[in-house]
Scaffold this active site. Sequence first.
Site, short mmCIF file in Angstrom:
data_model
loop_
_atom_site.label_atom_id
_atom_site.label_comp_id
_atom_site.label_asym_id
_atom_site.label_seq_id
_atom_site.Cartn_x
_atom_site.Cartn_y
_atom_site.Cartn_z
CD1 TRP A 179 2.55 1.02 -8.80
CD2 TRP A 179 2.28 -1.15 -9.30
NE1 TRP A 179 3.78 0.50 -9.14
CE2 TRP A 179 3.65 -0.80 -9.45
CE3 TRP A 179 1.86 -2.46 -9.56
CZ2 TRP A 179 4.60 -1.76 -9.85
CZ3 TRP A 179 2.81 -3.39 -9.96
CH2 TRP A 179 4.17 -3.04 -10.10
CD GLU A 220 1.22 1.67 -5.01
OE1 GLU A 220 0.30 0.96 -5.49
OE2 GLU A 220 2.03 1.25 -4.16
CE LYS A 222 8.16 -0.51 -7.35
NZ LYS A 222 7.61 -1.86 -7.49
CG ASP A 253 4.23 1.03 -1.40
OD1 ASP A 253 5.22 0.88 -0.66
OD2 ASP A 253 3.57 0.06 -1.84
CG HIS A 256 6.35 2.36 -4.24
ND1 HIS A 256 5.27 2.27 -5.06
CD2 HIS A 256 6.65 1.08 -3.88
CE1 HIS A 256 4.89 1.01 -5.18
NE2 HIS A 256 5.71 0.27 -4.46
CG HIS A 280 -0.18 0.61 -0.95
ND1 HIS A 280 0.04 0.06 -2.19
CD2 HIS A 280 -1.53 0.57 -0.76
CE1 HIS A 280 -1.13 -0.28 -2.72
NE2 HIS A 280 -2.07 0.02 -1.87
CG ASP A 288 8.82 -1.68 -3.40
OD1 ASP A 288 8.28 -1.52 -2.30
OD2 ASP A 288 8.20 -1.97 -4.44
CG ASP A 290 6.53 -4.98 -1.18
OD1 ASP A 290 5.78 -4.08 -0.79
OD2 ASP A 290 6.98 -5.02 -2.35
CG ASP A 320 1.59 -3.25 -1.21
OD1 ASP A 320 1.57 -4.49 -1.34
OD2 ASP A 320 1.94 -2.47 -2.12
C1 RNT Z 1 3.96 -2.50 -6.37
C2 RNT Z 1 2.93 -1.72 -5.64
C3 RNT Z 1 1.55 -2.31 -5.64
C4 RNT Z 1 1.52 -3.80 -5.36
C5 RNT Z 1 0.14 -4.37 -5.07
C6 RNT Z 1 0.11 -5.84 -5.16
O1 RNT Z 1 5.21 -2.02 -6.21
O2 RNT Z 1 3.33 -1.48 -4.33
O3 RNT Z 1 0.75 -1.62 -4.75
O4 RNT Z 1 2.36 -4.15 -4.31
O5 RNT Z 1 -0.79 -3.75 -5.85
ZN ZN Z 2 1.90 -0.52 -3.06
#
Ligand code: RNT
Ligand code: ZN
Length: 413
Positions: A179, A220, A222, A253, A256, A280, A288, A290, A320
Amino acid sequence: MSECFERAKALYAAMGVDVEAAMARLDEIPVSLHCWQGDDVAGFENSGSLDGGLAVTGNYPGRARNAEELRADIAEVLKLIPGKKRLNLHAIYAETNGKVARNELETCHFSNWLDFAKEQNIGLDFNPTCFAHPLATNGTLTSADAGVRKFWIEHAIACRRIAADFGKELNNTCVTNIWIPDGAKDTPYDRLAPRQRLMDSLDAIFAEKIDPKYNLDAVECKLFGIGAESCTYGSHEFYMGYAVSRCKLLCLDAGHFHPTEVISDKISSALLYLDDILLHVSRGVRWDSDHVVCWDNELQAIASEIIRHNYEKRVHIGLDYFDASINRLAAWSIGARNMYKALLFALLEPAKLLADAENSGDLASRLMLLEEVKSMPFGAIWKEYCDRNGVPSGMAVMDAIKKYENAVLSKRG
Ligand code: RNT
Ligand code: ZN
């Protein structure tokens, strides 16, 4: 075995569901625990603050400050999660005292992690770290500066070699995910050139053939990040095309995409064209963000997609998220337990009744079944699964975390 469990099992059996078979199938589904929940994505380079649009909020005491503390915390958290676990590392968790440049990292810089994985009998996954670095302030693999691009290409090549060693040493395939934060704060004039460079950089990274028995590569996408609001070069279309044309894993993810867009609906499409994908699992709140993974509708939908189509060997499940506002072990274990809970719940769906209802056009029965399963005695099955795995359930998980907090975390400065 409790009476509650036996009664619950009989109720599921009446719907045609074999609880023992469900638990046996769950035993074989690994979930990869992200190491970075334990130290707020800091790593061990002492490189300063996080960037690349990533933000960890909160300053709850007890953050792991070094590798020993992080491994101790992970060992503790593994005791609180049932099932077959893996551990996901980032390159910044190398133990080099920050003295080895990222493009020169080698497997020996992760030897303590390898020992730890052997001790814990778990597989490892890996990630190049293309952020929180002086050369990552103006793009990495998309950079217009050939020297900068070269650095990050070399870093990713080094990471793939390390990952292949992990896979070989542990006899357990490693998944390496790329990523990058690259994008534009304001409207770019040329959206093509950075994407062309990204494609070329990735091709250079993957030029070396690595046995898929040891390492699988994922990319990955986004939608946007802080500081990359107007354009993210590694978009969904970019990586979907890349993964399909190069036979790579697509990493989806959950945070994302547009907030109304869900990854659960992407799995069946992606797997028509790709052998494997990586997830993820995260929880975006408005963006995003998290947040800790909750057992919400989307988590259940993700798990149900995997189970209904027997995708568990083709969907690699990783977590994640990063929350520093509560006890970090609680954040880790709540999210990971929820992932297993959702998988178990999916495994207990009355699959035959649902398929028959749908296939015969009896959509009212389909809806009734989907609603009825929500009030089945799932808790008794989940508790039994935790008991059989020798891990606590209910608030006993929190008791264990508080005990560790008092004995260990509260002593950290
Ligand atoms: C960032 C991505 C990525 C990170 C990790 C730490 O937006 O989601 O995967 O969160 O690699
Ligand atoms: Zn991620």
